[in-house]
Write an enzyme that holds these catalytic residues in place. Structure first.
Site, PDB file in Angstrom:
ATOM      1  N   HIS A 180      -9.043   5.601   5.255  1.00  0.00           N
ATOM      2  CA  HIS A 180      -8.168   6.666   5.745  1.00  0.00           C
ATOM      3  C   HIS A 180      -8.611   7.133   7.134  1.00  0.00           C
ATOM      4  CE1 HIS A 180      -7.497   6.919   1.365  1.00  0.00           C
ATOM      5  NE2 HIS A 180      -6.296   7.336   1.703  1.00  0.00           N
ATOM      6  N   ASP A 248      -0.791  -0.825   2.299  1.00  0.00           N
ATOM      7  CA  ASP A 248      -1.229   0.558   2.123  1.00  0.00           C
ATOM      8  C   ASP A 248      -0.593   1.347   3.266  1.00  0.00           C
ATOM      9  OD1 ASP A 248      -2.507   2.806   1.155  1.00  0.00           O
ATOM     10  OD2 ASP A 248      -4.496   1.895   1.103  1.00  0.00           O
TER      11      ASP A 248
END
Length: 334
Positions: A180, A248
């Site tokens: 992230h 993702d």
């Protein structure tokens, strides 16, 4: 019919007029929900109806409901679960059945709200150095055991009328950074990866949907798996996964460059669908335009995935909860 090669989200609790018009034109394959999209049961059902009315079909609507730290539905809409790894450890020899029941109950919660896809199971094989953002979301450190539990998790979803999304292909367990925030590199040898990380995913290669890992496997390519033709070919041929592959979230900091460039690179590498989350409408429009419609192969995989979506089997909730409590020694929830 050919779907748009995207999975997108909404700003709030209901779709705005601009979002409805955009989704009607872009026709994304599906949608994803976040905590900001959830207030109560009636509102969630209404939002799911908004999505489906906008595209004019029964599109899949997914969510991250792993249980533990990563779960968008909280009490009273969803049970408050232990982290997956703790759940597995407490269940011991009964872990496969306990995880099946956990996700059968989660599927029941989701399906009742109009949500018919969930970003689980996780087949990432944990190790001593697995980053903390992922570690307690994994099912263990042994590839065959992780695969067996992953199979039980997937079946719990399917029996509940919910499509499982296998993640993070081809394996995120050796990453020592949070994708992230940064781009992890995995320096392990092909032999080691083949025997562990890749093996867990190969055992689940018949599942209908999968999600990529934003990390670099140094032994294979300098590009992240999501945008690497080398890694996508490995996923298709060596791991043998022929389900629909979504990226993702392409807004994660592991991927560099503009969202439109990342979109094009992901699809060119071999991903079927681009997942974009938490972006303003202008960015969603730009990504949808860059993605265009699914390729013929992607559309075939999409149709096959949707065909795996069945009505839920009957569930005796009290009996499932009682059996799970027995397997867990009484402590089921977080």
């Amino acid at each position: 019919m050919t779907f748009g090669a995207t999975i997108l989200d909404a700003d709030g609790l209901r779709l705005s007029a601009d979002e409805k018009a955009f989704f009607r034109d872009a026709d994304p394959f599906g949608f994803i929900l976040f905590a900001r999209n959830i207030a109560d049961a009636g509102q969630v059902r209404a939002l799911c109806n908004d999505f489906r009315e906008a595209v004019g079909r029964d599109c899949p609507i997914t969510i991250d409901q792993e249980g533990g730290r990563v779960q968008r539905l909280r009490s009273p809409l969803g049970r408050e679960w232990l982290p997956p790894l703790e759940h597995v450890q407490r269940a011991g020899a009964g872990a496969e059945r306990a995880m099946y029941l956990r996700y059968r109950l989660i599927a029941d919660e989701l399906h009742g709200l109009g949500i018919d896809s969930n970003c689980a199971p996780i087949a990432d094989v944990a190790c001593a150095d697995t980053h903390e953002f992922l570690k307690n979301r994994c099912y263990g450190e042994d590839a065959p055991a992780v695969a067996a539990i992953g199979r039980a998790v997937a079946q719990g979803h399917l029996d509940g009328g919910v499509l499982p999304v296998l993640k993070h292909i081809p394996g995120h367990g050796r990453a020592t950074a949070d994708s992230h925030l940064d781009l992890p590199h995995v320096a392990s040898t092909p032999d080691l990866l083949e025997q562990t990380d890749f093996a867990a995913f190969r055992a689940l290669n018949d599942l209908p949907l999968g999600m990529t890992a934003h990390l670099v496997y140094d032994a294979y390519d300098s590009r992240p798996a999501t945008t690497s033709p080398v890694m996508m070919q490995l996923i298709r041929e060596q791991i043998g996964f022929d389900g629909l592959v979504m990226t993702d979230d392409i807004s994660m900091k592991a991927l560099k460059g503009s969202l439109t460039d990342i979109t094009r690179d992901s699809l060119a590498a071999g991903c079927d669908v681009v997942l974009l989350c938490n972006a303003p409408l202008a960015d969603r429009i730009a990504v949808a335009e860059a993605a265009g419609s699914m390729s013929e192969a992607a559309q075939t995989r999409a149709d096959r995935a949707l065909a795996a979506r069945k009505p839920p089997a009957d569930l005796d909730i009290q009996a499932a909860e009682d059996e799970l409590a027995a397997l867990m020694g009484g402590q089921v929830y977080g």
